[in-house]
Write a protein that holds these residues in place. Structure first.
Motif, PDB file in Angstrom:
ATOM      1  N   ASP A 286      11.082  16.241 -14.465  1.00  0.00           N
ATOM      2  CA  ASP A 286      10.301  16.458 -13.241  1.00  0.00           C
ATOM      3  C   ASP A 286       9.937  15.184 -12.488  1.00  0.00           C
ATOM      4  O   ASP A 286       9.342  15.249 -11.422  1.00  0.00           O
ATOM      5  N   VAL A 287      10.275  14.005 -13.024  1.00  0.00           N
ATOM      6  CA  VAL A 287      10.047  12.735 -12.322  1.00  0.00           C
ATOM      7  C   VAL A 287      11.394  12.234 -11.821  1.00  0.00           C
ATOM      8  O   VAL A 287      12.304  12.000 -12.612  1.00  0.00           O
ATOM      9  N   PHE A 288      11.517  12.052 -10.505  1.00  0.00           N
ATOM     10  CA  PHE A 288      12.795  11.670  -9.908  1.00  0.00           C
ATOM     11  C   PHE A 288      12.793  10.237  -9.385  1.00  0.00           C
ATOM     12  O   PHE A 288      13.851   9.604  -9.315  1.00  0.00           O
ATOM     13  N   GLU A 289      11.632   9.737  -9.002  1.00  0.00           N
ATOM     14  CA  GLU A 289      11.529   8.350  -8.564  1.00  0.00           C
ATOM     15  C   GLU A 289      10.210   7.775  -9.076  1.00  0.00           C
ATOM     16  O   GLU A 289       9.209   8.492  -9.180  1.00  0.00           O
ATOM     17  N   PHE A 290      10.234   6.495  -9.382  1.00  0.00           N
ATOM     18  CA  PHE A 290       9.047   5.831  -9.925  1.00  0.00           C
ATOM     19  C   PHE A 290       9.149   4.349  -9.617  1.00  0.00           C
ATOM     20  O   PHE A 290      10.159   3.716  -9.930  1.00  0.00           O
ATOM     21  N   ASN A 291       8.123   3.807  -8.977  1.00  0.00           N
ATOM     22  CA  ASN A 291       8.089   2.376  -8.678  1.00  0.00           C
ATOM     23  C   ASN A 291       6.708   1.830  -9.008  1.00  0.00           C
ATOM     24  O   ASN A 291       5.687   2.398  -8.598  1.00  0.00           O
ATOM     25  N   PHE A 292       6.683   0.721  -9.734  1.00  0.00           N
ATOM     26  CA  PHE A 292       5.422   0.126 -10.147  1.00  0.00           C
ATOM     27  C   PHE A 292       5.671  -1.315 -10.562  1.00  0.00           C
ATOM     28  O   PHE A 292       6.607  -1.595 -11.315  1.00  0.00           O
ATOM     29  N   THR A 293       4.859  -2.230 -10.043  1.00  0.00           N
ATOM     30  CA  THR A 293       4.878  -3.614 -10.518  1.00  0.00           C
ATOM     31  C   THR A 293       3.638  -3.816 -11.368  1.00  0.00           C
ATOM     32  O   THR A 293       2.511  -3.699 -10.874  1.00  0.00           O
ATOM     33  N   ASP A 294       3.847  -4.120 -12.623  1.00  0.00           N
ATOM     34  CA  ASP A 294       2.762  -4.180 -13.594  1.00  0.00           C
ATOM     35  C   ASP A 294       2.077  -5.542 -13.553  1.00  0.00           C
ATOM     36  O   ASP A 294       2.155  -6.340 -14.493  1.00  0.00           O
ATOM     37  N   PHE A 295       1.393  -5.820 -12.429  1.00  0.00           N
ATOM     38  CA  PHE A 295       0.681  -7.085 -12.305  1.00  0.00           C
ATOM     39  C   PHE A 295      -0.460  -7.143 -13.322  1.00  0.00           C
ATOM     40  O   PHE A 295      -1.117  -6.146 -13.597  1.00  0.00           O
ATOM     41  N   GLU A 296      -0.677  -8.344 -13.841  1.00  0.00           N
ATOM     42  CA  GLU A 296      -1.736  -8.550 -14.825  1.00  0.00           C
ATOM     43  C   GLU A 296      -2.886  -9.314 -14.170  1.00  0.00           C
ATOM     44  O   GLU A 296      -2.730 -10.455 -13.742  1.00  0.00           O
ATOM     45  N   TYR A 297      -4.036  -8.660 -14.073  1.00  0.00           N
ATOM     46  CA  TYR A 297      -5.217  -9.266 -13.454  1.00  0.00           C
ATOM     47  C   TYR A 297      -5.956 -10.135 -14.474  1.00  0.00           C
ATOM     48  O   TYR A 297      -6.016  -9.801 -15.667  1.00  0.00           O
ATOM     49  N   ASP A 298      -6.531 -11.229 -13.993  1.00  0.00           N
ATOM     50  CA  ASP A 298      -7.385 -12.053 -14.834  1.00  0.00           C
ATOM     51  C   ASP A 298      -8.776 -11.421 -14.826  1.00  0.00           C
ATOM     52  O   ASP A 298      -9.533 -11.559 -13.860  1.00  0.00           O
ATOM     53  N   GLU A 299      -9.104 -10.711 -15.882  1.00  0.00           N
ATOM     54  CA  GLU A 299     -10.348  -9.956 -15.924  1.00  0.00           C
ATOM     55  C   GLU A 299     -11.545 -10.797 -16.337  1.00  0.00           C
ATOM     56  O   GLU A 299     -12.683 -10.309 -16.344  1.00  0.00           O
ATOM     57  N   LEU A 300     -11.322 -12.059 -16.684  1.00  0.00           N
ATOM     58  CA  LEU A 300     -12.418 -12.905 -17.161  1.00  0.00           C
ATOM     59  C   LEU A 300     -13.108 -13.670 -16.042  1.00  0.00           C
ATOM     60  O   LEU A 300     -14.208 -14.199 -16.234  1.00  0.00           O
ATOM     61  N   SER A 301     -12.471 -13.770 -14.882  1.00  0.00           N
ATOM     62  CA  SER A 301     -13.082 -14.499 -13.767  1.00  0.00           C
ATOM     63  C   SER A 301     -12.838 -13.765 -12.460  1.00  0.00           C
ATOM     64  O   SER A 301     -11.716 -13.336 -12.181  1.00  0.00           O
ATOM     65  N   THR A 302     -13.908 -13.610 -11.705  1.00  0.00           N
ATOM     66  CA  THR A 302     -13.832 -12.917 -10.424  1.00  0.00           C
ATOM     67  C   THR A 302     -14.429 -13.804  -9.344  1.00  0.00           C
ATOM     68  O   THR A 302     -15.553 -14.302  -9.492  1.00  0.00           O
ATOM     69  N   GLY A 303     -13.689 -14.024  -8.282  1.00  0.00           N
ATOM     70  CA  GLY A 303     -14.203 -14.808  -7.173  1.00  0.00           C
ATOM     71  C   GLY A 303     -15.120 -13.974  -6.298  1.00  0.00           C
ATOM     72  O   GLY A 303     -14.918 -12.761  -6.141  1.00  0.00           O
ATOM     73  N   ILE A 304     -16.130 -14.616  -5.736  1.00  0.00           N
ATOM     74  CA  ILE A 304     -17.041 -13.958  -4.799  1.00  0.00           C
ATOM     75  C   ILE A 304     -17.012 -14.780  -3.512  1.00  0.00           C
ATOM     76  O   ILE A 304     -17.363 -15.967  -3.519  1.00  0.00           O
ATOM     77  N   TYR A 305     -16.585 -14.147  -2.418  1.00  0.00           N
ATOM     78  CA  TYR A 305     -16.373 -14.862  -1.162  1.00  0.00           C
ATOM     79  C   TYR A 305     -17.133 -14.192  -0.024  1.00  0.00           C
ATOM     80  O   TYR A 305     -17.217 -12.960   0.043  1.00  0.00           O
ATOM     81  N   SER A 306     -17.684 -15.010   0.853  1.00  0.00           N
ATOM     82  CA  SER A 306     -18.298 -14.468   2.068  1.00  0.00           C
ATOM     83  C   SER A 306     -17.210 -13.820   2.918  1.00  0.00           C
ATOM     84  O   SER A 306     -16.072 -14.303   2.968  1.00  0.00           O
ATOM     85  N   ILE A 307     -17.571 -12.728   3.569  1.00  0.00           N
ATOM     86  CA  ILE A 307     -16.588 -12.032   4.409  1.00  0.00           C
ATOM     87  C   ILE A 307     -17.130 -11.895   5.828  1.00  0.00           C
ATOM     88  O   ILE A 307     -18.336 -11.962   6.065  1.00  0.00           O
ATOM     89  N   ILE A 308     -16.217 -11.706   6.755  1.00  0.00           N
ATOM     90  CA  ILE A 308     -16.600 -11.502   8.149  1.00  0.00           C
ATOM     91  C   ILE A 308     -17.027 -10.047   8.351  1.00  0.00           C
ATOM     92  O   ILE A 308     -16.838  -9.201   7.475  1.00  0.00           O
ATOM     93  N   THR A 309     -17.601  -9.756   9.484  1.00  0.00           N
ATOM     94  CA  THR A 309     -18.024  -8.396   9.798  1.00  0.00           C
ATOM     95  C   THR A 309     -16.810  -7.587  10.259  1.00  0.00           C
ATOM     96  O   THR A 309     -15.790  -8.152  10.682  1.00  0.00           O
ATOM     97  N   PRO A 310     -16.903  -6.254  10.235  1.00  0.00           N
ATOM     98  CA  PRO A 310     -15.781  -5.458  10.738  1.00  0.00           C
ATOM     99  C   PRO A 310     -15.500  -5.705  12.217  1.00  0.00           C
ATOM    100  O   PRO A 310     -14.342  -5.644  12.645  1.00  0.00           O
ATOM    101  N   ASP A 311     -16.538  -6.005  13.008  1.00  0.00           N
ATOM    102  CA  ASP A 311     -16.310  -6.305  14.425  1.00  0.00           C
ATOM    103  C   ASP A 311     -15.514  -7.595  14.588  1.00  0.00           C
ATOM    104  O   ASP A 311     -14.632  -7.688  15.451  1.00  0.00           O
ATOM    105  N   GLU A 312     -15.829  -8.595  13.760  1.00  0.00           N
ATOM    106  CA  GLU A 312     -15.063  -9.847  13.809  1.00  0.00           C
ATOM    107  C   GLU A 312     -13.613  -9.599  13.401  1.00  0.00           C
ATOM    108  O   GLU A 312     -12.679 -10.169  13.988  1.00  0.00           O
ATOM    109  N   ALA A 313     -13.426  -8.749  12.397  1.00  0.00           N
ATOM    110  CA  ALA A 313     -12.064  -8.439  11.947  1.00  0.00           C
ATOM    111  C   ALA A 313     -11.292  -7.700  13.034  1.00  0.00           C
ATOM    112  O   ALA A 313     -10.099  -7.974  13.258  1.00  0.00           O
ATOM    113  N   TRP A 314     -11.942  -6.763  13.723  1.00  0.00           N
ATOM    114  CA  TRP A 314     -11.271  -6.018  14.803  1.00  0.00           C
ATOM    115  C   TRP A 314     -10.936  -6.960  15.959  1.00  0.00           C
ATOM    116  O   TRP A 314      -9.887  -6.830  16.598  1.00  0.00           O
TER     117      TRP A 314
END
Length: 398
Positions: A286-314
């Motif tokens: 029942d599975v005819f197509e399958f695509n996946f890239t098994d990226f490995e995330y670094d779960e021990l460190s997470t960056g925290i970054y300031s972000i712009i507002t949605p109006d600035e992004a638009w």
């Protein structure tokens, strides 16, 4: 009289000198404001409800998001208002390790191949690519040990299950049918033996389709035409967080941010994209197509970054700093591909704007926060079309 004249002249010179001084000060301040690096965050950490930025990865490079080309004289508008309380002012950036072959890569790949109905130990190896065959050679599964990319393809005109009459799940209409398949997302993840950050609670989008004799997929409008289900399974991950209550300033705290969907290059796809049929009782048939890239995330460190507002992004989108990742013309096929479009106006709907995460299809090193804008476009020929734009959300230091 001469003394009075001299005093008047001296006073005028002083006034002119003072005016010149103030003009020079204003010009200097203007120059400094134009050339100085913008502050990453203007809110003191002690006054923040959200976690403090740490920028642990330094300057994260802007991603090159592939998009559909459109004419640069198109105009933009926004229907509604973005309420800033609905969006955090910082977001997480996740590091993704560069894909490489690991010690247990082959044995883990064999387990997944077996789950998909192949004989796990029966593969050929060419360089870093493992290949399995099944169903009399009409199904091919490949896994690249170096890039960690999975791909399953089917020769539909020769495959017995593809030629057979389909027996889909029960549903009184297409919406109910799609909902029934979306509930299978967790079963697919566990059945394929896939693990990783964000795959324990996934976002699943199912679209009912049929395949024409030309091999192209088409969205159906009635149950009688339903043959296949295109499934996009996306990671769901935290995008931001509040400080512990004891560390928050006085005042009413915003609601804690909900986990968000992780988008791929094409918003119709997930990190895992499948084409399935029948009731998915057997992955082998029942599975005819399958695509996946098994990226490995670094779960021990997470960056925290300031972000712009949605109006600035638009606003950045209007400057050409966004990517048009999807367009669906009125009464056209959802799966149609466009390399370019001619548009009169893009009208985004503020209530549909999302802060999300973006994992590029090809390794770039990070999953970063983006804004996802949706709305209606008026094309040059008068047709209407649904669109999706991605825009980088990180506040960049120039």
């Amino acid at each position: 009289m001469a003394s009075l004249y001299q005093n008047t002249q001296r006073t005028r010179k002083i006034i002119v000198g003072v005016l010149i001084f103030f003009v020079l000060v204003l010009l200097f301040n203007l120059y400094r404001n134009l050339t100085a690096e913008p502050l990453v965050d203007v809110i003191p950490n002690s006054q923040r409800f959200y976690v403090n930025p740490n920028r642990i990865f330094g300057d994260v490079p802007s991603p090159e998001i592939p998009g559909i080309e459109y004419n640069q004289d198109a105009t933009f508008s926004l229907d509604g208002i973005h309420f800033l309380n609905d969006f955090p002012d910082v977001a997480f950036v996740y590091a993704i390790e560069q894909p490489r072959e690991r010690l247990l890569s082959i044995s883990e790949a064999q387990d997944t191949a077996t789950a998909l109905g192949f004989v796990g130990s029966s593969y050929t190896k060419s360089g870093t690519v493992l290949t399995w065959l099944a169903s009399n050679g009409t199904k091919t599964l490949t896994y690249d040990l170096a890039s960690r990319k999975w791909s399953l393809e089917t020769r539909f005109l020769d495959n017995e299950a593809a030629l057979a009459r389909k027996n889909l799940l029960d549903g009184n209409n297409l919406v109910e049918l799609e909902s029934a398949y979306e509930k299978l997302g967790s079963r697919i993840i566990s059945g394929f033996k896939l693990t990783g950050l964000g795959l324990d609670d996934v976002d699943v989008n199912a679209t009912i389709a049929q395949k024409g004799i030309d091999g192209f997929l088409t969205e159906v409008n009635k149950l009688a035409d339903a043959e296949y289900v295109h499934m996009a399974i996306s990671r769901v991950m935290a995008v931001s967080a509040l400080k512990p209550r004891s560390e928050q300033p006085e005042g009413v705290a915003p609601e804690a941010p909900e986990p968000v969907k992780v988008y791929s290059d094409d918003p119709r796809d997930g990190q895992i994209t499948l084409l399935i049929s029948n009731q998915l009782k057997s992955f082998a048939t029942d599975v005819f197509e399958f695509n996946f890239t098994d990226f490995e995330y670094d779960e021990l460190s997470t960056g925290i970054y300031s972000i712009i507002t949605p109006d600035e992004a638009w606003s950045n989108v209007q400057k050409g700093q966004g990517a048009l990742t999807f367009i669906e013309k009125q009464d056209s096929n959802y799966f149609a591909e466009y390399s370019s479009v001619n548009v009169r106006r893009f009208n985004a709907v503020a209530q549909q704007t999302e802060l999300a995460l973006y994992e590029p299809d090809n390794w770039y090193g990070y999953a970063i926060p983006i804004y996802v804008f949706r709305g209606t476009a008026q094309l040059e020929d008068g047709q209407l079309a649904n669109f999706i734009f991605y825009a980088d959300a990180i506040k960049r230091v120039i």
